[in-house]
Design an enzyme around this catalytic site. Structure first.
Site, PDB file in Angstrom:
ATOM      1  N   TYR A  51       0.844  -1.190   0.000  1.00 34.66           N
ATOM      2  CA  TYR A  51       0.000   0.000   0.000  1.00 34.66           C
ATOM      3  C   TYR A  51       0.882   1.244   0.000  1.00 34.66           C
ATOM      4  CZ  TYR A  51      -3.306   3.567   1.544  1.00 34.66           C
ATOM      5  OH  TYR A  51      -4.070   4.701   1.630  1.00 34.66           O
ATOM      6  N   ASP A  65      -0.665  16.144   4.721  1.00 37.14           N
ATOM      7  CA  ASP A  65      -1.543  15.415   3.810  1.00 37.14           C
ATOM      8  C   ASP A  65      -2.815  16.219   3.557  1.00 37.14           C
ATOM      9  OD1 ASP A  65      -2.693  13.402   2.279  1.00 37.14           O
ATOM     10  OD2 ASP A  65      -3.418  12.275   4.016  1.00 37.14           O
ATOM     11  N   ASP A  92      -3.063   5.355  -2.812  1.00 37.42           N
ATOM     12  CA  ASP A  92      -3.978   6.379  -2.319  1.00 37.42           C
ATOM     13  C   ASP A  92      -4.125   7.450  -3.396  1.00 37.42           C
ATOM     14  OD1 ASP A  92      -5.277   8.425  -0.998  1.00 37.42           O
ATOM     15  OD2 ASP A  92      -3.951   8.420   0.748  1.00 37.42           O
ATOM     16  N   ASP A  94      -6.279  10.015  -3.185  1.00 31.64           N
ATOM     17  CA  ASP A  94      -6.910  11.207  -2.608  1.00 31.64           C
ATOM     18  C   ASP A  94      -8.302  11.432  -3.213  1.00 31.64           C
ATOM     19  OD1 ASP A  94      -4.877  11.645  -0.828  1.00 31.64           O
ATOM     20  OD2 ASP A  94      -3.924  13.252  -1.941  1.00 31.64           O
ATOM     21  N   HIS A 119      -7.489   3.848  -4.463  1.00 32.63           N
ATOM     22  CA  HIS A 119      -8.723   4.242  -3.773  1.00 32.63           C
ATOM     23  C   HIS A 119      -8.914   5.749  -3.891  1.00 32.63           C
ATOM     24  CE1 HIS A 119      -7.053   5.950  -0.027  1.00 32.63           C
ATOM     25  NE2 HIS A 119      -6.312   4.867   0.145  1.00 32.63           N
ATOM     26  N   GLU A 121     -11.458   9.024  -2.601  1.00 30.17           N
ATOM     27  CA  GLU A 121     -12.265   9.369  -1.432  1.00 30.17           C
ATOM     28  C   GLU A 121     -13.277  10.467  -1.721  1.00 30.17           C
ATOM     29  OE1 GLU A 121      -9.296  12.307   1.026  1.00 30.17           O
ATOM     30  OE2 GLU A 121      -8.589  10.295   0.497  1.00 30.17           O
ATOM     31  N   CYS A 129      -6.476  13.878   6.520  1.00 28.19           N
ATOM     32  CA  CYS A 129      -6.394  12.504   6.997  1.00 28.19           C
ATOM     33  C   CYS A 129      -7.761  12.095   7.517  1.00 28.19           C
ATOM     34  CB  CYS A 129      -5.352  12.408   8.119  1.00 28.19           C
ATOM     35  SG  CYS A 129      -5.439  10.863   9.052  1.00 28.19           S
ATOM     36  N   ARG A 162     -13.512   5.098  -1.262  1.00 27.03           N
ATOM     37  CA  ARG A 162     -13.423   5.373   0.182  1.00 27.03           C
ATOM     38  C   ARG A 162     -14.502   6.375   0.559  1.00 27.03           C
ATOM     39  NH1 ARG A 162      -8.248   8.354   3.119  1.00 27.03           N
ATOM     40  NH2 ARG A 162      -9.532   9.888   4.231  1.00 27.03           N
ATOM     41  N   GLU A 192     -13.805   4.656   5.997  1.00 25.94           N
ATOM     42  CA  GLU A 192     -12.712   5.242   6.766  1.00 25.94           C
ATOM     43  C   GLU A 192     -13.155   5.688   8.150  1.00 25.94           C
ATOM     44  OE1 GLU A 192      -9.912   5.321   7.650  1.00 25.94           O
ATOM     45  OE2 GLU A 192      -8.687   6.921   6.788  1.00 25.94           O
ATOM     46  N   ASN A 215      -8.731   0.058   7.644  1.00 26.32           N
ATOM     47  CA  ASN A 215      -7.519   0.864   7.841  1.00 26.32           C
ATOM     48  C   ASN A 215      -7.064   0.738   9.287  1.00 26.32           C
ATOM     49  OD1 ASN A 215      -5.493   2.757   7.945  1.00 26.32           O
ATOM     50  ND2 ASN A 215      -6.816   4.528   7.603  1.00 26.32           N
TER      51      ASN A 215
END
Length: 304
Positions: A51, A65, A92, A94, A119, A121, A129, A162, A192, A215
Site C-alpha cells: 500500500y 496530507d 492512495d 486522494d 482508492h 475518497e 487525513c 473510500r 474510513e 484501515n
C-alpha cells in the site's frame, strides 16, 4: 530483477495480480511502503501486495496530507515501488486530483506507472487525513460520478471507493454512499475512520458480497485490531498505511539527536542496517554481475 530485466517482469498486469490476491482465501494484508527500500523489505517479509499512502508520501516530502501533491509526483513513488519490488500496489488517489476527467487521467497515469489498485475518497479539498475532524464531504452523486469515471478509465486497475461519511453522517450515511459507489462501478469499499468493532460489523452486514478494506492506522480513531480480527469481522483487505514511515522517522530523529549530542554516530551503530544488509536488500552484487555480463570490454578484430 524487475527494475531492469524484462524477462523478470510478471506476465500479468499489476491490476490482475492484485485482483487475484484479493480473491484468494483469507484477508489481503497490505503494509504501507513509502519508497523502494521499504517495498523490498516488505517483500522480504513475504507480503504479496503493498500500500502507498498519501500521508506517507507527503510526510516523506516534508508536507502535510492536504491534497497538495500532483499525479506526476505520486507516479514517481509508484514507479520506484513497483519496479523495485514487482509487487502489486494499492495507491492512495486522494480525491482524484479534480473532477471526472482528472480522475480518468489519474487512473491511466497510475496504471501505466505500475499500480494494481487505487482508492478514491469522497472529501472536498483541502482534504484531510481520515482520522482528523471537520472533514468536508462531496455530494454523494458527485463522488459516484468520479467512481464511474475511474471505472471507465481503468483497464485492469482495481477501483476502491473510500467514504469518510461515518464521522458526520453516521454509519447509515456511510452505507448509503457505499451502495451508490458500488452501483457506479467500485470494485470495493473503504469505510474510513470507523470507531468501534460494532461499526465494522454494521458495515459488513449492510454490504453483503462487497469487498471491504479496513484501515489499521496507529494513533487514530479505529480500535487496534489484528489482521485476523478484521478477517473474522468479514473484511477482505487491511492496510497499515504510515507504519513504515513512522518507524523510520523515529529512528532518524534518534540518530540526529545522538549526532548533535556526541559529534559521532557511535551510539546508533547497533540500530543501523549494516552495509552488507543494505547491499543484500538492494541486490548490489546482482546488479554488478548484470553490468559485467553486458558491459564487458571486447577487443576489436585486428585488420592488417
Amino acid at each position: 530483477m524487475t527494475y531492469l530485466i524484462a524477462e523478470d517482469l510478471p506476465e500479468e498486469s499489476a491490476g490482475r495480480r492484485f485482483r487475484k490476491a484479493l480473491n484468494d482465501p483469507g484477508i489481503l494484508r497490505l503494509p504501507g511502503a513509502h519508497n523502494g527500500q521499504s517495498a523490498l523489505q516488505a517483500k522480504g517479509a513475504d507480503f504479496e501486495a503493498l500500500y502507498l499512502s498519501g500521508a506517507a508520501m507527503t510526510a516523506s516530502m516534508g508536507l502535510p496530507d492536504l491534497g497538495i501533491i500532483t499525479v506526476d509526483e505520486v507516479c514517481f513513488f509508484i514507479r520506484q515501488i513497483a519496479r523495485a519490488s514487482g509487487l502489486p500496489l494499492l495507491v492512495d488517489g486522494d480525491t482524484g486530483y479534480g473532477e471526472a476527467l482528472n480522475v480518468m487521467h489519474m487512473v491511466r497515469a497510475f496504471e501505466e506507472a505500475g499500480a494494481g489498485a487505487v482508492h478514491l475518497e469522497d472529501q472536498l479539498l483541502p482534504k484531510k487525513c481520515g482520522h482528523l475532524n471537520d472533514k468536508k464531504l462531496a455530494p454523494a452523486a458527485d463522488m459516484a460520478a468520479k467512481v464511474a469515471a475511474a471505472a471507465k478509465a481503468s483497464r485492469d486497475l482495481v477501483i476502491i471507493a473510500r467514504t469518510d461519511a461515518a464521522a458526520s453522517e453516521g454509519i447509515e450515511g456511510a452505507v448509503a454512499r457505499a451502495k451508490l459507489y458500488v452501483a457506479a462501478g467500485a470494485d470495493a469499499i473503504f469505510p474510513e475512520a470507523l470507531t468501534s468493532v460494532e461499526m465494522f460489523k454494521e458495515m459488513r452486514a449492510a454490504l453483503p458480497g462487497v469487498k471491504l478494506l479496513a484501515n489499521m492506522t496507529e494513533f487514530g480513531r479505529t480500535p487496534a485490531l489484528t489482521a485476523k480480527e478484521f478477517e473474522e469481522l468479514g473484511y477482505d483487505m487491511v492496510i497499515w498505511p504510515v507504519s513504515s514511515l513512522r518507524v523510520a522517522n523515529k529512528a532518524q530523529e534518534k540518530l540526529y539527536a545522538a549526532l548533535a549530542r556526541d559529534g559521532a554516530t557511535t551510539a546508533m551503530i547497533p540500530e543501523m542496517q549494516t552495509r552488507k544488509e543494505l547491499y543484500d536488500t538492494i541486490g548490489l552484487n546482482t546488479f554488478e554481475a548484470l553490468d559485467t555480463s553486458i558491459a564487458a570490454s571486447v577487443a576489436p578484430d585486428w585488420v592488417a
